[in-house]
Design a protein around this motif. Structure first.
Motif, PDB file in Angstrom:
ATOM      1  N   PHE A 273       0.811  -1.223   0.000  1.00  0.00           N
ATOM      2  CA  PHE A 273       0.000   0.000   0.000  1.00  0.00           C
ATOM      3  C   PHE A 273       0.849   1.279   0.000  1.00  0.00           C
ATOM      4  N   PRO A 274       1.937   1.358   0.811  1.00  0.00           N
ATOM      5  CA  PRO A 274       2.728   2.598   0.802  1.00  0.00           C
ATOM      6  C   PRO A 274       3.345   2.919  -0.552  1.00  0.00           C
ATOM      7  N   TYR A 275       3.634   1.902  -1.364  1.00  0.00           N
ATOM      8  CA  TYR A 275       4.225   2.155  -2.677  1.00  0.00           C
ATOM      9  C   TYR A 275       3.235   2.896  -3.576  1.00  0.00           C
ATOM     10  N   VAL A 276       1.955   2.578  -3.413  1.00  0.00           N
ATOM     11  CA  VAL A 276       0.930   3.269  -4.203  1.00  0.00           C
ATOM     12  C   VAL A 276       0.668   4.656  -3.624  1.00  0.00           C
ATOM     13  N   LEU A 277       0.612   4.753  -2.297  1.00  0.00           N
ATOM     14  CA  LEU A 277       0.383   6.056  -1.674  1.00  0.00           C
ATOM     15  C   LEU A 277       1.517   7.027  -1.996  1.00  0.00           C
ATOM     16  N   MET A 278       2.718   6.494  -2.173  1.00  0.00           N
ATOM     17  CA  MET A 278       3.876   7.316  -2.495  1.00  0.00           C
ATOM     18  C   MET A 278       3.740   7.920  -3.892  1.00  0.00           C
ATOM     19  N   ALA A 285      -2.336   1.029 -12.266  1.00  0.00           N
ATOM     20  CA  ALA A 285      -1.752  -0.302 -12.453  1.00  0.00           C
ATOM     21  C   ALA A 285      -2.500  -1.349 -11.638  1.00  0.00           C
ATOM     22  N   MET A 286      -2.882  -0.978 -10.413  1.00  0.00           N
ATOM     23  CA  MET A 286      -3.586  -1.929  -9.557  1.00  0.00           C
ATOM     24  C   MET A 286      -4.982  -2.239 -10.104  1.00  0.00           C
ATOM     25  N   ILE A 287      -5.654  -1.230 -10.611  1.00  0.00           N
ATOM     26  CA  ILE A 287      -6.996  -1.455 -11.174  1.00  0.00           C
ATOM     27  C   ILE A 287      -6.911  -2.340 -12.413  1.00  0.00           C
ATOM     28  N   VAL A 288      -5.949  -2.050 -13.284  1.00  0.00           N
ATOM     29  CA  VAL A 288      -5.786  -2.864 -14.497  1.00  0.00           C
ATOM     30  C   VAL A 288      -5.445  -4.302 -14.125  1.00  0.00           C
ATOM     31  N   GLY A 289      -4.548  -4.469 -13.150  1.00  0.00           N
ATOM     32  CA  GLY A 289      -4.195  -5.819 -12.721  1.00  0.00           C
ATOM     33  C   GLY A 289      -5.380  -6.546 -12.114  1.00  0.00           C
ATOM     34  N   GLY A 290      -6.145  -5.840 -11.258  1.00  0.00           N
ATOM     35  CA  GLY A 290      -7.314  -6.467 -10.659  1.00  0.00           C
ATOM     36  C   GLY A 290      -8.352  -6.858 -11.691  1.00  0.00           C
ATOM     37  N   ALA A 361       4.995   7.727   3.326  1.00  0.00           N
ATOM     38  CA  ALA A 361       3.797   7.064   2.798  1.00  0.00           C
ATOM     39  C   ALA A 361       3.313   5.979   3.753  1.00  0.00           C
ATOM     40  N   THR A 362       4.255   5.273   4.376  1.00  0.00           N
ATOM     41  CA  THR A 362       3.885   4.257   5.362  1.00  0.00           C
ATOM     42  C   THR A 362       3.205   4.894   6.552  1.00  0.00           C
ATOM     43  N   ALA A 363       3.712   6.046   6.983  1.00  0.00           N
ATOM     44  CA  ALA A 363       3.092   6.756   8.107  1.00  0.00           C
ATOM     45  C   ALA A 363       1.682   7.215   7.747  1.00  0.00           C
ATOM     46  N   ASP A 364       1.505   7.689   6.508  1.00  0.00           N
ATOM     47  CA  ASP A 364       0.161   8.096   6.063  1.00  0.00           C
ATOM     48  C   ASP A 364      -0.795   6.907   6.085  1.00  0.00           C
ATOM     49  N   MET A 365      -0.281   5.750   5.661  1.00  0.00           N
ATOM     50  CA  MET A 365      -1.110   4.557   5.641  1.00  0.00           C
ATOM     51  C   MET A 365      -1.524   4.178   7.059  1.00  0.00           C
ATOM     52  N   GLU A 366      -0.579   4.265   8.009  1.00  0.00           N
ATOM     53  CA  GLU A 366      -0.896   3.964   9.403  1.00  0.00           C
ATOM     54  C   GLU A 366      -1.955   4.911   9.947  1.00  0.00           C
ATOM     55  N   ALA A 367      -1.866   6.170   9.529  1.00  0.00           N
ATOM     56  CA  ALA A 367      -2.855   7.146   9.997  1.00  0.00           C
ATOM     57  C   ALA A 367      -4.253   6.761   9.526  1.00  0.00           C
ATOM     58  N   MET A 368      -4.345   6.260   8.293  1.00  0.00           N
ATOM     59  CA  MET A 368      -5.642   5.824   7.787  1.00  0.00           C
ATOM     60  C   MET A 368      -6.103   4.556   8.485  1.00  0.00           C
TER      61      MET A 368
END
Length: 636
Positions: A273-278, A285-290, A361-368
């Motif tokens: 998740f942090p790689y995408v938030l970054m 890419a994630m939507i196309v893959g899904g 980005a990892t910190a932002d993810m933790e906040a969410m």
């Protein structure tokens, strides 16, 4: 945020019971009529079994698949949800409430369990509050048991007559919606919602609140469900992390291979998740893959027999129908290839000079998420070596002895390496705040320090004077400026270390006797009360005060501060040495500190004991004046 909390609540009801889902899935795969071992006859036909128990018929076909999906799994969820609200009492009432909604329908009642379990517990909690503290002594058990029984009967009846029809209607509508998507070939479009929802931690509300109940109902009727693969497919995340491994930059590229292993084999999807938030554009890419994965799953007509949790490739294969292994494999590979291709193009054409801040980005993810994340534990640790370190604290129990000595040694190494911008302080663990970049502690205290400073990098040592970890810390700082900081301010040593507190030939033969001898010198100087000596022994039982290089610095606990009248240090030399927890101690320095006026001398002492020549001078000193001169004159 409220939706995320709701999703987390739903997830917390389901996740503790995933083992039961897996057991049901394995039993289904093995023993139903189209399974691998149908001849054992214990699988039954769950579809017909459920249809009959709705009217409480006599035939149950002697199997266990039907009872597990109809009773065991929903009751476990209802109990877990109730216990989350009102402990064990809430869990029991929640389970009673759940059986009512189960009996009132002919479909697996997971949604009903998620509603009735917490509802029954919540109402029981508020009913108990009415007579809390008003029950006569001796009647508590009677009232509590009858209250739970009576109210359990009420909510079970409510579930049977009221909630069961509502949940059945809702389930039918949602099922019709899924059927519409499948029949019109637009099920892949669900990835437009699911993939962004995963990144924002809304996946739990979708997966455990909707997909798992609907997928389970479909699996009961058809033996498998593609809905279990909409969110759990590890392919899209794998493709993204592989793209970062080849075309990423900086910390993201370095950490991506390890993250890919954790994601694909461990099933921890939040690691990516942090790689995408970054770089938010990578959500494409994630939507196309899904969408690619869902399209291939539908094309091959595949599905899982039970939820794959966590979303590991091993969990997927454990639940896949035997005839669907090839199709599921193609779908995972296709999803990974699609997300990889799109992410690779986006990363290669990215003209931004900023490589992205993975830690932020990892910190932002933790906040969410609202709590500590697995990703932060893994990615944060890997980023530590590249993160900017400007504040370092050396922490111990009392914050005046071990930490001061260790900080002195580390400060000198950092200063000599040319990093005057880095500050090194010492503190007690109780006084730590989560504002430091790096925390150094004795290995026995690290976990306590982590609780106080969860966002810092933590380094554990077992030798305060010459730990090899100090050199590793200096290495984290990178190339220095080559300059040195100004020397520490001198201290009024005569007010801290008096000559009558120096003994050249100690009489103690054991560690405890040496602590007492050093402590009595402090008492004799009027610096401490006799009770402080007991606190010195108490301190030693928690963490050893042996510093290394033949030095021990016993001192009191943090609670013993009130026993100190003024700052003082005692010095005892043991020419024949003392066994100090299996390590030799030739010099014992007792410490009592009320402020910071002893820290300067401790820094000088640390300078002495990191210099073999200075230690030899102390060893050969013939007078207390020589000892004091050596300690006061040390360069720091």
């Amino acid at each position: 945020m409220h939706v995320q909390k709701f999703g987390t609540f739903l997830s917390n009801m389901v996740m503790p019971n995933i083992g039961a889902f897996i057991a049901w899935g394995l039993i289904t795969a093995l023993f139903i009529e189209v399974g691998w071992l149908p001849q054992l006859g214990i699988g039954d036909d769950p579809g017909s079994w459920v249809a009959e128990i709705g009217g409480w018929g006599d035939s149950t076909s002697g199997g266990i698949v039907g009872p597990m999906i109809t009773f065991l799994l929903p009751i476990l969820i209802g109990y877990t949800g109730g216990k989350m609200v009102y402990d064990t009492r809430g869990g029991v009432v929640g389970a009673i409430a759940t059986i009512g909604v189960i009996a009132g329908t002919d479909i697996p009642m997971f949604m009903g369990a998620m509603i009735m379990g917490p509802l029954g517990a919540w109402t029981m909690k508020h009913i108990d509050a009415i007579w809390d503290g008003k029950i006569r002594p001796g009647f508590e058990m009677l009232v509590n048991n009858f209250a739970a029984g009576i109210w359990g009967a009420v909510v079970a009846t409510f579930g049977f007559f009221v909630m069961s029809p509502i949940v059945t209607w809702l389930s039918d509508r949602l099922g019709s919606g899924v059927d519409f998507l499948v029949s019109n070939g637009v099920l892949p479009l669900t990835s437009v919602v699911i993939e962004p929802a995963k990144i924002l931690f809304l996946n739990n509300a979708i997966n455990h609140g909707v997909l798992t109940p609907l997928g389970t109902a479909e699996a009961v009727e058809q033996g498998k469900s593609v809905l279990f693969l909409l969110e759990a497919n590890p392919g899209p995340g794998l493709g993204l992390l592989l793209a970062f491994s080849l075309f990423g930059r900086g910390m993201a590229k370095a950490s991506a291979p390890g993250a890919a292993i954790i994601h694909f084999f461990g099933g921890i999807h939040e690691i990516y998740f942090p790689y995408v938030l970054m770089k938010p554009k990578l959500i494409i890419a994630m939507i196309v893959g899904g969408m690619t994965g869902v399209f291939l799953n539908v094309l091959f007509g595949v599905g899982l027999r039970a939820p794959a949790a966590p979303g590991s490739v091993f969990a997927v294969y454990a639940q896949v129908a035997s005839e669907n292994i090839f199709g599921v494999t193609v779908a995972m590979a296709g999803a990974a290839a699609a997300s990889f291709a799109v992410a690779a193009v986006l990363l290669k054409t990215d003209r931004s000079a900023d490589e992205g801040d993975l830690v932020a980005a990892t910190a932002d993810m933790e906040a969410m998420k609202g709590k500590k994340s697995v990703a932060s534990t893994v990615l944060g640790a890997r980023a530590a070596a590249g993160a900017e370190i400007r504040t370092i604290v050396f922490a111990c129990d009392a914050g005046m002895g071990s930490s001061a000595m260790g900080a002195s040694v580390l400060r000198k190494k950092i200063r000599d390496a040319g990093h005057p911008e880095v500050t090194v302080t010492n503190a007690s663990i109780a006084n730590l705040s989560d504002t430091y970049d790096l925390v150094v502690t004795h290995q026995d205290l690290t976990e306590r320090a982590r609780q106080r400073t969860p966002s810092a990098t933590h380094v554990s040592v077992d030798n305060f004077m010459n730990s090899p970890r100090y050199d590793e810390i200096v290495g984290m700082l990178g190339a220095g400026t080559g300059g040195t900081a100004a020397a520490d301010d001198d201290v009024a040593a005569h007010a801290v270390l008096a000559e009558d507190s120096i003994v050249l030939d100690g009489t103690a033969a054991t560690r405890d006797e040496a602590i007492t001898e050093a402590g009595r010198l402090l008492v004799a100087s009027g610096a401490v009360d006799p009770s402080y000596v007991d606190a010195m022994h108490e301190r030693e039982t928690s963490v050893s005060t042996h510093m290394g290089n033949g030095l021990a610095i016993p001192h009191g606990t943090n609670d013993a501060k009130s026993s100190i009248h003024r700052t003082a240090i005692s010095f005892v030399r043991y020419p024949r040495g003392i066994d100090w927890n299996g390590k030799p101690a030739e010099f014992v320095i007792g410490i009592a500190g009320t402020g910071n006026d002893h820290l300067g001398l401790l820094r000088k002492i640390a300078g002495v004991f990191t210099d073999p020549a200075q230690v030899e001078l102390l060893r050969s000193a013939t007078s207390t004046a020589q000892v004091r001169e050596i300690l006061e004159g040390a360069r720091v």
